[in-house]
Scaffold this active site. Structure first.
Site, mmCIF file in Angstrom:
data_model
loop_
_atom_site.group_PDB
_atom_site.id
_atom_site.type_symbol
_atom_site.label_atom_id
_atom_site.label_comp_id
_atom_site.label_asym_id
_atom_site.label_seq_id
_atom_site.Cartn_x
_atom_site.Cartn_y
_atom_site.Cartn_z
ATOM 1 N N HIS A 163 0.866 -1.187 0.000
ATOM 2 C CA HIS A 163 0.000 0.000 0.000
ATOM 3 C C HIS A 163 0.896 1.227 0.000
ATOM 4 O O HIS A 163 1.306 1.720 1.051
ATOM 5 C CB HIS A 163 -0.915 -0.040 1.240
ATOM 6 N N HIS A 191 1.425 4.847 -2.414
ATOM 7 C CA HIS A 191 1.088 5.721 -3.552
ATOM 8 C C HIS A 191 2.381 6.361 -4.025
ATOM 9 O O HIS A 191 3.027 7.071 -3.248
ATOM 10 C CB HIS A 191 0.098 6.797 -3.113
ATOM 11 N N HIS A 201 -9.457 1.168 -1.307
ATOM 12 C CA HIS A 201 -9.392 1.787 0.009
ATOM 13 C C HIS A 201 -10.791 1.706 0.618
ATOM 14 O O HIS A 201 -11.781 2.082 -0.039
ATOM 15 C CB HIS A 201 -9.001 3.265 -0.103
ATOM 16 N N GLU A 213 -11.138 3.557 6.011
ATOM 17 C CA GLU A 213 -10.110 4.482 6.521
ATOM 18 C C GLU A 213 -10.860 5.557 7.323
ATOM 19 O O GLU A 213 -10.709 5.650 8.532
ATOM 20 C CB GLU A 213 -9.319 5.086 5.354
ATOM 21 N N ASP A 247 1.821 3.926 2.841
ATOM 22 C CA ASP A 247 0.825 4.816 2.230
ATOM 23 C C ASP A 247 1.476 5.974 1.456
ATOM 24 O O ASP A 247 1.676 5.872 0.262
ATOM 25 C CB ASP A 247 -0.153 5.324 3.306
ATOM 26 N N ASP A 248 1.799 7.069 2.150
ATOM 27 C CA ASP A 248 2.405 8.251 1.519
ATOM 28 C C ASP A 248 3.578 8.711 2.389
ATOM 29 O O ASP A 248 3.491 9.734 3.088
ATOM 30 C CB ASP A 248 1.367 9.381 1.416
HETATM 31 N N1 ADE Z 1 -4.422 8.836 -1.826
HETATM 32 C C1 ADE Z 1 -3.197 8.878 -1.313
HETATM 33 N N2 ADE Z 1 -3.207 8.531 -0.027
HETATM 34 C C2 ADE Z 1 -4.499 8.236 0.292
HETATM 35 C C3 ADE Z 1 -5.152 7.805 1.451
HETATM 36 N N3 ADE Z 1 -4.509 7.593 2.593
HETATM 37 N N4 ADE Z 1 -6.490 7.630 1.397
HETATM 38 C C4 ADE Z 1 -7.152 7.840 0.267
HETATM 39 N N5 ADE Z 1 -6.581 8.242 -0.856
HETATM 40 C C5 ADE Z 1 -5.263 8.435 -0.869
HETATM 41 ZN ZN ZN Z 2 -3.626 4.823 0.514
#
Ligand code: ADE
Ligand code: ZN
Length: 327
Positions: free
Chosen positions: A14, A16, A194, A197, A275-276
């Site tokens: 996971h 991006h 997703h 969340e 994630d990011d």
């Molecule tokens: N795009 C990038 N990170 C995300 C996240 N945590 N939730 C939804 N969309 C995303």
């Molecule tokens: Zn994500």
């Protein structure tokens, strides 16, 4: 524990790719491509990374992605992440990209996919990291736009393993995307989404029942539905959880209260992911370390999580068995 985590072979499921854009590269690309960004310097950017929910983060994340213009930019972004993977002993990655974020600015779909894929290919040859690419639809946009993107992807299908669903969850449930996921499945794509969340457990249920996903990204709120929990367990539908992301976006107030350990003990196929990472203050090992520390997880737990990361991947069964045996 830090060394143990470092040495553990891991898969990241996971991630991006746009979320790996570090402020230094953001500035470099903004200058090269003459794109205006609302920051004076790198420190300024980092200071802006305070979020009280998903949407304020997404606003900044999409603005940051506007510096990515050429195929080479996407190559450089991906290559920088793969070097990080090498450093952290990540052997396999399944990377999301958001084509609509780029095609809506006039960047060609092919430039995005080919730039990322070339780096992934070099990552395999030069760093020994295997990878798959997952194309995510932006759920705040319409299903028709997702269908258009799916059609645009077909000439590049060779490079793309599956489709996902991301962006603003609340008010954009999986049911909005049933048709495009059915089309993606018929085209031979794997499916993930997703869910859970910020959205409640019904989003997870819908992703499974209406979209037929192979795994759930996040899934933190699955606990709210006992029947759903049982199904996740019985069918071993993986959750790709992202602790530092959930902390930064206030999905959880304190990682000491994070439900990952509980879900693991209940028997779910839980994985840890970043994630990011450029926005949330840590790559994969930092996420593993945060879990070990906050939830008092043992080395055995860490091994279970790393095994789960391969079990939940789209690698071939034989490759999965081999790496699990090694772990
Ligand atoms: N795009 C990038 N990170 C995300 C996240 N945590 N939730 C939804 N969309 C995303
Ligand atoms: Zn994500």
């Amino acid at each position: 524990m830090k060394n143990f985590i470092q040495n553990l072979p891991k898969a990241e499921l996971h991630l991006h790719i746009e979320g790996t854009l570090e402020p230094e590269l953001m500035f470099k690309l903004a200058k090269k491509n003459s794109i205006k960004i609302p920051y004076q310097n790198v420190d300024d950017v980092r200071k802006a990374y305070e979020f009280d929910s998903l949407q304020p983060f997404l606003d900044i994340y999409y603005a940051g992605a506007s510096v990515l213009i050429t195929q080479e930019d996407f190559y450089d972004l991906t290559w920088a992440y793969l070097l990080k993977c090498k450093d952290q002993n990540i052997l396999h990655v399944e990377i999301f990209f958001d084509p609509q974020t780029h095609t809506s600015r006039g960047v060609a779909f092919g430039d995005v996919v080919e730039g990322i894929s070339e780096a992934l290919n070099d990552g395999h040859e030069k760093l020994g990291i295997s990878s798959f690419l997952i194309m995510s639809f932006l759920r705040h946009l319409s299903e028709d736009e997702a269908i258009k993107t799916l059609k645009e992807s077909l000439p590049y299908k060779y490079f793309i393993k599956g489709v996902g669903l991301d962006s603003s969850e609340l008010g954009n449930p999986p049911s909005k995307f049933q048709k495009v996921f059915r089309m993606a499945k018929n085209a031979g794509y794997k499916c993930v989404a997703h869910a859970g969340e910020e959205g409640d457990a019904s989003y997870i249920k819908e992703a499974i029942e209406l979209l037929g996903v192979d795994r759930i990204d996040h899934g933190v709120r699955c606990e709210e539905d006992r029947e759903l929990m049982k199904r996740l367990k019985d069918e071993q539908i993986p959750l790709t959880m992202c602790p530092l992301s959930n902390l930064k976006l206030k999905v959880v107030g304190d990682l000491k209260n994070y439900n990952l350990k509980k879900l693991l003990e209940y028997g779910l196929c839980v994985t840890v992911n970043s994630d990011d990472p450029a926005y949330f203050g840590g790559y994969l090992n930092e996420n593993y370390e945060a879990m070990a520390k906050s939830l008092n997880l043992s080395k055995e737990d860490m091994k279970t999580i790393s095994k789960n990361s391969f079990k939940a991947s789209f690698l071939d069964d034989e490759d999965i068995k081999k790496i699990i045996y090694e772990i």
